[in-house]
Design a protein around this motif. Sequence first.
Motif, short mmCIF file in Angstrom:
data_model
loop_
_atom_site.label_atom_id
_atom_site.label_comp_id
_atom_site.label_asym_id
_atom_site.label_seq_id
_atom_site.Cartn_x
_atom_site.Cartn_y
_atom_site.Cartn_z
N ALA A 162 51.08 35.18 122.52
CA ALA A 162 50.70 33.90 123.13
C ALA A 162 49.33 33.45 122.62
O ALA A 162 49.12 32.26 122.33
N VAL A 163 48.41 34.37 122.47
CA VAL A 163 47.07 34.04 121.95
C VAL A 163 47.18 33.62 120.49
O VAL A 163 46.56 32.64 120.06
N ALA A 164 47.98 34.34 119.71
CA ALA A 164 48.12 34.03 118.28
C ALA A 164 48.75 32.65 118.06
O ALA A 164 48.45 31.98 117.08
N ARG A 165 49.61 32.23 118.96
CA ARG A 165 50.24 30.90 118.86
C ARG A 165 49.33 29.78 119.33
O ARG A 165 49.52 28.63 118.96
N LEU A 167 41.52 35.19 116.40
CA LEU A 167 42.66 35.38 115.50
C LEU A 167 42.36 36.44 114.45
O LEU A 167 43.23 37.25 114.10
N ARG A 168 41.14 36.47 113.98
CA ARG A 168 40.73 37.48 113.01
C ARG A 168 40.79 38.88 113.64
O ARG A 168 41.23 39.84 113.00
N GLU A 169 40.40 39.00 114.89
CA GLU A 169 40.46 40.29 115.59
C GLU A 169 41.90 40.76 115.78
O GLU A 169 42.18 41.95 115.67
N ILE A 170 42.80 39.84 116.05
CA ILE A 170 44.22 40.19 116.18
C ILE A 170 44.71 40.76 114.85
O ILE A 170 45.41 41.77 114.82
N ALA A 171 44.34 40.12 113.76
CA ALA A 171 44.77 40.58 112.43
C ALA A 171 44.17 41.94 112.08
O ALA A 171 44.79 42.73 111.37
N ARG A 172 42.99 42.24 112.60
CA ARG A 172 42.35 43.53 112.32
C ARG A 172 42.99 44.69 113.06
O ARG A 172 42.89 45.83 112.63
N LYS A 229 51.36 45.13 112.87
CA LYS A 229 52.66 45.68 112.45
C LYS A 229 53.80 44.77 112.89
O LYS A 229 54.88 44.79 112.31
N SER A 230 53.57 43.98 113.91
CA SER A 230 54.61 43.11 114.47
C SER A 230 54.83 41.87 113.60
O SER A 230 53.90 41.08 113.38
N TYR A 231 56.06 41.71 113.13
CA TYR A 231 56.39 40.55 112.30
C TYR A 231 56.18 39.25 113.08
O TYR A 231 55.68 38.26 112.54
N ALA A 232 56.55 39.25 114.35
CA ALA A 232 56.42 38.04 115.17
C ALA A 232 54.96 37.61 115.31
O ALA A 232 54.64 36.42 115.28
N ILE A 233 54.07 38.58 115.44
CA ILE A 233 52.64 38.25 115.56
C ILE A 233 52.12 37.73 114.22
O ILE A 233 51.37 36.75 114.17
N LEU A 274 53.86 36.12 112.02
CA LEU A 274 54.41 34.77 111.89
C LEU A 274 53.63 33.77 112.74
O LEU A 274 53.33 32.66 112.29
N ALA A 275 53.27 34.18 113.94
CA ALA A 275 52.47 33.30 114.81
C ALA A 275 51.10 33.03 114.20
O ALA A 275 50.60 31.90 114.24
N LEU A 276 50.49 34.06 113.61
CA LEU A 276 49.17 33.88 112.99
C LEU A 276 49.23 32.93 111.80
O LEU A 276 48.41 32.04 111.67
#
Length: 100
Positions: A19-22, A31-36, A42-46, A48-50
């Motif tokens: 939800a945050v990534a979208r 968003l950078r922290e999520i990617a780190r 590892k999640s494809y859905a995350i 894709l949202a990013l």
Amino acid sequence: VVATAVIKSGRLTDTEVMAVARNRNVCDDVLREIARNKEWFKSYAIKLALVNNPKTPTVVSMSIVSQLMPHDLKRLADNRNVPSVITTSARQILQRKSRH
């Protein structure tokens, strides 16, 4: 600052991170922290949202584009909300994949 601290806490579920990534109103540091975070990344859905979030830093998005499936690359190539560098990259990858 608060959103970054919440992301760094590591207590969020994958659904909450998605939800945050979208969310297009979140700052790029979050968003950078999520990617780190290796577990979330590892999640494809995350991923894709990013990559579909216009606020995601270009460096992060570029690292994701090559990992997408062809149908998602097609959507990304037509997405006018993301930077043109990302859409161009998606088109180039699609062209390379169609040649093989």
